[in-house]
Design an enzyme around this catalytic site. Structure first.
Site, PDB file in Angstrom:
ATOM      1  N   ARG A  79      14.123  14.936 -51.314  1.00 16.28           N
ATOM      2  CA  ARG A  79      13.219  14.181 -50.439  1.00 16.28           C
ATOM      3  C   ARG A  79      12.246  15.103 -49.705  1.00 16.28           C
ATOM      4  O   ARG A  79      12.677  16.048 -49.047  1.00 16.28           O
ATOM      5  CB  ARG A  79      14.008  13.386 -49.403  1.00 16.28           C
ATOM      6  CG  ARG A  79      14.811  12.265 -50.014  1.00 16.28           C
ATOM      7  CD  ARG A  79      15.483  11.446 -48.930  1.00 16.28           C
ATOM      8  NE  ARG A  79      15.841  10.145 -49.451  1.00 16.28           N
ATOM      9  CZ  ARG A  79      17.088   9.762 -49.703  1.00 16.28           C
ATOM     10  NH1 ARG A  79      18.088  10.574 -49.470  1.00 16.28           N
ATOM     11  NH2 ARG A  79      17.330   8.550 -50.187  1.00 16.28           N
ATOM     12  N   HIS A 274      15.239  -6.876 -42.537  1.00 11.66           N
ATOM     13  CA  HIS A 274      13.906  -6.949 -43.154  1.00 11.66           C
ATOM     14  C   HIS A 274      13.313  -8.346 -43.053  1.00 11.66           C
ATOM     15  O   HIS A 274      12.397  -8.679 -43.811  1.00 11.66           O
ATOM     16  CB  HIS A 274      13.967  -6.479 -44.609  1.00 11.66           C
ATOM     17  CG  HIS A 274      14.278  -5.020 -44.688  1.00 11.66           C
ATOM     18  ND1 HIS A 274      13.316  -4.043 -44.573  1.00 11.66           N
ATOM     19  CD2 HIS A 274      15.460  -4.364 -44.792  1.00 11.66           C
ATOM     20  CE1 HIS A 274      13.877  -2.847 -44.632  1.00 11.66           C
ATOM     21  NE2 HIS A 274      15.181  -3.010 -44.763  1.00 11.66           N
ATOM     22  N   THR A 302      17.079  -5.497 -36.498  1.00 15.21           N
ATOM     23  CA  THR A 302      16.554  -4.229 -35.970  1.00 15.21           C
ATOM     24  C   THR A 302      15.342  -4.500 -35.082  1.00 15.21           C
ATOM     25  O   THR A 302      14.653  -5.511 -35.254  1.00 15.21           O
ATOM     26  CB  THR A 302      16.135  -3.289 -37.120  1.00 15.21           C
ATOM     27  OG1 THR A 302      15.729  -2.037 -36.573  1.00 15.21           O
ATOM     28  CG2 THR A 302      14.988  -3.848 -37.940  1.00 15.21           C
ATOM     29  N   LYS A 305      11.568  -2.313 -37.121  1.00 17.04           N
ATOM     30  CA  LYS A 305      10.710  -2.600 -38.274  1.00 17.04           C
ATOM     31  C   LYS A 305       9.624  -3.588 -37.827  1.00 17.04           C
ATOM     32  O   LYS A 305       8.656  -3.170 -37.205  1.00 17.04           O
ATOM     33  CB  LYS A 305      11.556  -3.060 -39.445  1.00 17.04           C
ATOM     34  CG  LYS A 305      12.577  -1.956 -39.832  1.00 17.04           C
ATOM     35  CD  LYS A 305      13.279  -2.178 -41.130  1.00 17.04           C
ATOM     36  CE  LYS A 305      14.519  -1.307 -41.304  1.00 17.04           C
ATOM     37  NZ  LYS A 305      14.249   0.119 -41.493  1.00 17.04           N
ATOM     38  N   THR A 335      24.712   6.880 -25.270  1.00 19.65           N
ATOM     39  CA  THR A 335      23.711   6.569 -24.243  1.00 19.65           C
ATOM     40  C   THR A 335      22.894   5.350 -24.644  1.00 19.65           C
ATOM     41  O   THR A 335      22.506   5.208 -25.813  1.00 19.65           O
ATOM     42  CB  THR A 335      22.782   7.798 -24.049  1.00 19.65           C
ATOM     43  OG1 THR A 335      23.596   8.890 -23.629  1.00 19.65           O
ATOM     44  CG2 THR A 335      21.706   7.539 -23.020  1.00 19.65           C
TER      45      THR A 335
HETATM   46  C1  LIG Z   1      19.152  -3.715 -44.790  1.00 19.00           C
HETATM   47  C2  LIG Z   1      19.094  -2.699 -43.704  1.00 19.00           C
HETATM   48  N1  LIG Z   1      19.974  -2.798 -42.692  1.00 19.00           N
HETATM   49  C3  LIG Z   1      19.965  -1.898 -41.683  1.00 19.00           C
HETATM   50  C4  LIG Z   1      19.052  -0.866 -41.665  1.00 19.00           C
HETATM   51  C5  LIG Z   1      19.072   0.110 -40.527  1.00 19.00           C
HETATM   52  O1  LIG Z   1      18.118  -0.278 -39.572  1.00 19.00           O
HETATM   53  P1  LIG Z   1      17.475   0.814 -38.598  1.00 19.00           P
HETATM   54  O2  LIG Z   1      16.343   1.445 -39.361  1.00 19.00           O
HETATM   55  O3  LIG Z   1      17.048   0.049 -37.396  1.00 19.00           O
HETATM   56  O4  LIG Z   1      18.550   1.803 -38.298  1.00 19.00           O
HETATM   57  C6  LIG Z   1      18.117  -0.720 -42.687  1.00 19.00           C
HETATM   58  C7  LIG Z   1      17.139   0.383 -42.650  1.00 19.00           C
HETATM   59  O5  LIG Z   1      16.263   0.545 -43.437  1.00 19.00           O
HETATM   60  C8  LIG Z   1      18.139  -1.667 -43.743  1.00 19.00           C
HETATM   61  O6  LIG Z   1      17.301  -1.564 -44.760  1.00 19.00           O
END
Ligand SMILES: Cc1ncc(COP(=O)(O)O)c(C=O)c1O
Length: 461
Positions: A79, A274, A302, A305, A335
């Protein structure tokens, strides 16, 4: 994905940090067999990389690191990060730095799906909270780190998903890891039924729980039902799956999964990472769009995103959130998010609850990009979401095409290689946003067409 998705999951697991070299079949492993049959995670492949005894009895750590990295490089899946500087108010444009060169590029692979990371309401809320409360939270949630901004954000999230409560984590990864590992380990005898396409954070949480796990074929409700039916009705069960799968962009059959889960007395855990902000009348995700939020035991999402900030969360009943709050080490012993982050996320959620303009703009641009790429003969994976996977099928070509787009056309699309996707399905994952202009789209299509032609990709089909 069909049968080979289980293989995909197992190979994925083998490549995970801490997975060690060998894994028994994921769906038949008991906690005992999994812990006893794999090498200690601290000493993977210890014999292979020891120096000959006449030189030294000790592992040459640097040599080990380099040889593992060389392996990635020789497979073309090492990467390389693009060094970007995002420009306030100018999304999706950024400055890319490489060596001494510096150029303006258009980003086509961001998960800031709606450009909310640059939205004036979000920035204003963050500046306000920073000036009001300072930088960090100052502690864990339990010890001095719960601020009014956290409390307000959790209320905003519970409301977004029509749930009684919500609980914040430092990322979506941590929310999956902590919640799944806590639920599965703290409910005696709990069995997890996990979709074969689930994200690494869910897999890791499940592994950490040491609960027995059954991996059902991706989006295959019949396979799930067969497995549920074979379990003792008294066994506690949790079905874990996603709404929008991030790499293929396909969507899980939420209602059908909830139906079988209900029929066999299983809890349901839906990752909407997503989808939150992007679907549903108020941006509550696919479950919100389909009127199914009330069917899910846990909705996970999340803030990093579509909401454009950072952080993760779960939403559900008071008792479930309180249970995770009280037993999850990944929640307790870290934290809290900075208050200004919580304030920015809350502003973003509030905005997207009231405004559909960003969602509509994104969907219009996704349709435009898909139509233009199809006309140009560029191969894409079909799906019903905002993710446009352009298929390359080889890691070295994928990286080279990505490099050429950047170096020759000022377009940034990161190559996606194994283990993020199965070998042979390497791709460019394009994520159109409402901020991409028609001129940006013209430029993307022309650039892809030129590189595709030059690389002989049109003849490969
Ligand atoms: C399906 C899925 N769940 C959880 C996460 C993790 O989320 P975060 O980027 O907020 O740690 C991702 C991250 O790409 C994801 O694709």
């Amino acid at each position: 994905m069909t049968d080979d998705s289980e293989t995909h999951l197992e190979t994925h697991l083998r490549d995970m940090p801490h997975a060690g070299g060998e894994m028994p079949p994921h769906d038949t492993a008991t906690a005992a067999s999994r812990t006893s049959s794999r090498p200690s995670p601290q000493h993977p492949e210890r014999m292979t990389f020891r120096k000959p005894p006449e030189t030294s009895p000790f592992l040459d750590y640097e040599d080990y690191f380099r040889s593992k990295l060389d392996g990635l490089k020789s497979e073309g899946r090492y990467r390389v990060f693009a060094n970007l500087e995002r420009h306030r108010g100018a999304f999706p444009h950024a400055t890319h730095r490489k060596g001494d060169s510096e150029r303006k590029v258009t980003v086509w692979c961001s998960n800031d799906y709606l450009g909310m990371g640059q939205h004036p309401a979000v920035l204003e809320a963050m500046h306000g909270a920073l000036d009001r409360s300072g930088a960090g939270a100052g502690g864990t949630r339990n010890i001095a780190g719960t601020t009014n901004d956290h409390v307000l954000l959790e209320r905003e999230l519970a409301d977004l998903h029509d749930k009684e409560a919500a609980l914040l984590f430092t990322s979506g990864y941590v929310s999956n890891w902590a919640t799944l590992s806590t639920l599965a380990s703290q409910i005696p005898g709990c069995v997890i039924l996990s979709d074969a396409g689930n994200h690494a954070s869910m897999i890791e949480g499940i592994r950490h729980s040491r609960a027995p796990v059954q991996v059902f074929r991706h989006n295959d409700v019949d396979d799930l039902e067969r497995r549920l039916a074979a379990l003792d009705p008294r066994t506690p069960k949790l079905v874990a799956f996603e709404s929008v799968y991030s790499m293929d962009g396909d969507i899980g059959p939420i209602e059908a999964i909830c139906d079988v889960a209900d029929a066999y007395g299983a809890m349901t855990y839906l990752d909407e990472v997503h989808a939150v902000g992007l679907y549903g009348p108020r941006g509550g995700g696919i479950a919100d769009r389909e009127g199914l939020s009330h069917r899910l035991t846990v909705i996970e999402g999340t803030l990093g995103k579509a909401f454009g900030v950072v952080g993760g969360y779960i939403a559900g009943s008071h008792a479930m959130c309180d249970f995770v709050r009280s037993f999850a080490s990944g929640f307790i012993f870290t934290t809290a998010l900075p208050p200004f982050v919580a304030a920015g996320a809350a502003a973003s959620i509030r905005h997207l609850k009231a405004s559909a303009a960003e969602r509509q703009g994104q969907q219009a641009n996704v349709a435009k990009v898909r139509a233009r790429l199809a006309k140009a003969g560029i191969p894409m994976m079909e799906n019903q979401s905002h993710i446009v996977p352009v298929m390359v099928g080889d890691p070295v070509s994928c990286k080279r095409i990505s490099d050429r787009l950047m170096d020759e056309h000022d377009i940034y699309v990161q190559p996606i290689n194994y283990p993020t996707v199965p070998r042979g399905t390497e791709r460019l994952r394009i994520t159109p946003t409402p901020m991409h202009t028609d001129a940006d789209i013209d430029h993307l299509v022309a650039a892809l067409q030129a590189v595709w032609q030059d690389e002989g990709m049109f003849n490969r089909r």
